[in-house]
Design a protein around this motif. Sequence first.
Motif, PDB file in Angstrom:
ATOM      1  N   CYS A  29       8.542  -0.628   5.673  1.00  0.00           N
ATOM      2  CA  CYS A  29       8.573   0.566   4.845  1.00  0.00           C
ATOM      3  C   CYS A  29      10.036   0.971   4.745  1.00  0.00           C
ATOM      4  CB  CYS A  29       7.725   1.682   5.454  1.00  0.00           C
ATOM      5  SG  CYS A  29       7.689   3.195   4.463  1.00  0.00           S
ATOM      6  N   LYS A  30      10.591   0.851   3.569  1.00  0.00           N
ATOM      7  CA  LYS A  30      11.995   1.202   3.317  1.00  0.00           C
ATOM      8  C   LYS A  30      12.923   0.591   4.376  1.00  0.00           C
ATOM      9  CE  LYS A  30      14.357   5.055   1.193  1.00  0.00           C
ATOM     10  NZ  LYS A  30      14.307   6.482   0.910  1.00  0.00           N
ATOM     11  N   ASN A  31      12.839  -0.708   4.528  1.00  0.00           N
ATOM     12  CA  ASN A  31      13.669  -1.487   5.453  1.00  0.00           C
ATOM     13  C   ASN A  31      13.451  -1.160   6.924  1.00  0.00           C
ATOM     14  OD1 ASN A  31      14.943  -2.978   3.366  1.00  0.00           O
ATOM     15  ND2 ASN A  31      16.297  -1.233   2.989  1.00  0.00           N
ATOM     16  N   GLN A  32      12.353  -0.485   7.246  1.00  0.00           N
ATOM     17  CA  GLN A  32      12.016  -0.188   8.636  1.00  0.00           C
ATOM     18  C   GLN A  32      10.721  -0.913   8.989  1.00  0.00           C
ATOM     19  OE1 GLN A  32      13.926   1.613  10.831  1.00  0.00           O
ATOM     20  NE2 GLN A  32      15.360   1.512   9.116  1.00  0.00           N
ATOM     21  N   SER A  33      10.732  -1.601  10.117  1.00  0.00           N
ATOM     22  CA  SER A  33       9.522  -2.292  10.549  1.00  0.00           C
ATOM     23  C   SER A  33       8.545  -1.298  11.169  1.00  0.00           C
ATOM     24  CB  SER A  33       9.861  -3.367  11.577  1.00  0.00           C
ATOM     25  OG  SER A  33       8.662  -3.960  12.055  1.00  0.00           O
ATOM     26  N   PHE A  34       7.298  -1.386  10.763  1.00  0.00           N
ATOM     27  CA  PHE A  34       6.204  -0.622  11.354  1.00  0.00           C
ATOM     28  C   PHE A  34       5.260  -1.552  12.114  1.00  0.00           C
ATOM     29  CE2 PHE A  34       7.774   2.768   8.884  1.00  0.00           C
ATOM     30  CZ  PHE A  34       7.109   3.936   9.234  1.00  0.00           C
ATOM     31  N   GLN A  35       5.725  -2.770  12.394  1.00  0.00           N
ATOM     32  CA  GLN A  35       4.883  -3.766  13.047  1.00  0.00           C
ATOM     33  C   GLN A  35       4.340  -3.268  14.385  1.00  0.00           C
ATOM     34  OE1 GLN A  35       3.694  -6.470  11.727  1.00  0.00           O
ATOM     35  NE2 GLN A  35       2.708  -7.306  13.544  1.00  0.00           N
ATOM     36  N   ALA A  56       0.847  -1.187   0.000  1.00  0.00           N
ATOM     37  CA  ALA A  56       0.000   0.000   0.000  1.00  0.00           C
ATOM     38  C   ALA A  56       0.886   1.242   0.000  1.00  0.00           C
ATOM     39  CB  ALA A  56      -0.911  -0.002   1.225  1.00  0.00           C
ATOM     40  N   VAL A  57       0.366   2.309  -0.603  1.00  0.00           N
ATOM     41  CA  VAL A  57       1.079   3.579  -0.684  1.00  0.00           C
ATOM     42  C   VAL A  57       0.254   4.645   0.022  1.00  0.00           C
ATOM     43  CG1 VAL A  57       2.048   5.328  -2.223  1.00  0.00           C
ATOM     44  CG2 VAL A  57       2.064   2.912  -2.910  1.00  0.00           C
ATOM     45  N   ILE A  58       0.917   5.377   0.926  1.00  0.00           N
ATOM     46  CA  ILE A  58       0.276   6.448   1.700  1.00  0.00           C
ATOM     47  C   ILE A  58       1.125   7.705   1.539  1.00  0.00           C
ATOM     48  CG2 ILE A  58      -0.273   7.269   4.031  1.00  0.00           C
ATOM     49  CD1 ILE A  58      -2.098   4.989   3.420  1.00  0.00           C
ATOM     50  N   SER A  59       0.477   8.857   1.383  1.00  0.00           N
ATOM     51  CA  SER A  59       1.193  10.128   1.323  1.00  0.00           C
ATOM     52  C   SER A  59       0.715  11.056   2.427  1.00  0.00           C
ATOM     53  CB  SER A  59       0.987  10.797  -0.042  1.00  0.00           C
ATOM     54  OG  SER A  59       1.611  10.045  -1.053  1.00  0.00           O
ATOM     55  N   VAL A  60       1.674  11.733   3.060  1.00  0.00           N
ATOM     56  CA  VAL A  60       1.419  12.654   4.162  1.00  0.00           C
ATOM     57  C   VAL A  60       2.017  14.005   3.795  1.00  0.00           C
ATOM     58  CG1 VAL A  60       1.972  13.115   6.585  1.00  0.00           C
ATOM     59  CG2 VAL A  60       1.500  10.782   5.841  1.00  0.00           C
ATOM     60  N   PRO A  61       1.271  15.106   3.962  1.00  0.00           N
ATOM     61  CA  PRO A  61       1.859  16.420   3.683  1.00  0.00           C
ATOM     62  C   PRO A  61       3.091  16.650   4.566  1.00  0.00           C
ATOM     63  CG  PRO A  61      -0.515  16.607   3.994  1.00  0.00           C
ATOM     64  CD  PRO A  61      -0.129  15.207   4.379  1.00  0.00           C
ATOM     65  N   LEU A  62       4.215  17.008   3.939  1.00  0.00           N
ATOM     66  CA  LEU A  62       5.462  17.177   4.672  1.00  0.00           C
ATOM     67  C   LEU A  62       5.370  18.299   5.699  1.00  0.00           C
ATOM     68  CD1 LEU A  62       8.141  15.718   4.701  1.00  0.00           C
ATOM     69  CD2 LEU A  62       9.010  17.390   3.075  1.00  0.00           C
ATOM     70  N   ARG A  97      11.505   9.390  10.004  1.00  0.00           N
ATOM     71  CA  ARG A  97      11.916   9.996   8.735  1.00  0.00           C
ATOM     72  C   ARG A  97      13.311  10.602   8.870  1.00  0.00           C
ATOM     73  NH1 ARG A  97      12.721  10.300   3.562  1.00  0.00           N
ATOM     74  NH2 ARG A  97      13.050  12.410   2.867  1.00  0.00           N
ATOM     75  N   ARG A  98      13.529  11.363   9.944  1.00  0.00           N
ATOM     76  CA  ARG A  98      14.828  12.022  10.149  1.00  0.00           C
ATOM     77  C   ARG A  98      15.944  11.013  10.398  1.00  0.00           C
ATOM     78  NH1 ARG A  98      15.961  16.977  12.724  1.00  0.00           N
ATOM     79  NH2 ARG A  98      16.556  15.732  14.519  1.00  0.00           N
ATOM     80  N   ALA A  99      15.667   9.994  11.195  1.00  0.00           N
ATOM     81  CA  ALA A  99      16.709   9.045  11.594  1.00  0.00           C
ATOM     82  C   ALA A  99      17.024   8.006  10.532  1.00  0.00           C
ATOM     83  CB  ALA A  99      16.302   8.348  12.896  1.00  0.00           C
ATOM     84  N   THR A 100      16.005   7.576   9.797  1.00  0.00           N
ATOM     85  CA  THR A 100      16.205   6.448   8.877  1.00  0.00           C
ATOM     86  C   THR A 100      15.948   6.779   7.417  1.00  0.00           C
ATOM     87  OG1 THR A 100      13.919   5.648   8.989  1.00  0.00           O
ATOM     88  CG2 THR A 100      15.445   4.883  10.716  1.00  0.00           C
ATOM     89  N   GLY A 101      15.375   7.941   7.146  1.00  0.00           N
ATOM     90  CA  GLY A 101      15.058   8.292   5.761  1.00  0.00           C
ATOM     91  C   GLY A 101      13.858   7.546   5.219  1.00  0.00           C
TER      92      GLY A 101
END
Length: 167
Positions: free
Chosen positions: A144-150, A69-75, A113-117
């Motif tokens: 998500c980009k090699n980060q677990s959101f479990q 799934a793809v989600i977008s959040v206003p930066l 986002r800041r720590a892992t990109g």
Amino acid sequence: MSKQSAYTGRGGQFAVMAEFVVRGYNVAIPEIDVGDDVFVVRDSDGDLSRVQVKTATSKPRKAAGHFGAVISVPLKQLKDPRQPDITYVFVVRFQHRWADFIVVPRQELYELRRATGVGSVQKSRHGEDVLTLYFSFSPADVMCKNQSFQKYRNCWDAWPEIDHRNA
């Protein structure tokens, strides 16, 4: 936004609201949308939570039970703290049902986002910068980009169930 996307997005918002209601909280949709989709209120003391809902329809992957799934959040929204701060609930629809809710506080997503990109910054069709998150779901993990959101998967810990039977 297509008409179907509008219906799906509103359905996701109602699914989130329904989860809060069955947990014992009062919910409201703000008349003016300034970044909050749902206000959640604990009636006993007026504690207020602000929730931003983002809904995605997922695509199946090769392995059974796997989907993306793809989600977008206003930066700008992600960067700017508010009081009380926003919690994002990413709602994912898979095979004609609500499959998962990713419940993540704004500050934690911002720090990830800041720590892992995690995610990638893109321009929306309206020209604003958005953080686009590509989630991969399996029965055991959400990546998500090699980060677990479990730990955020269906994590409603900030809103424990309230028993109103004796209230």
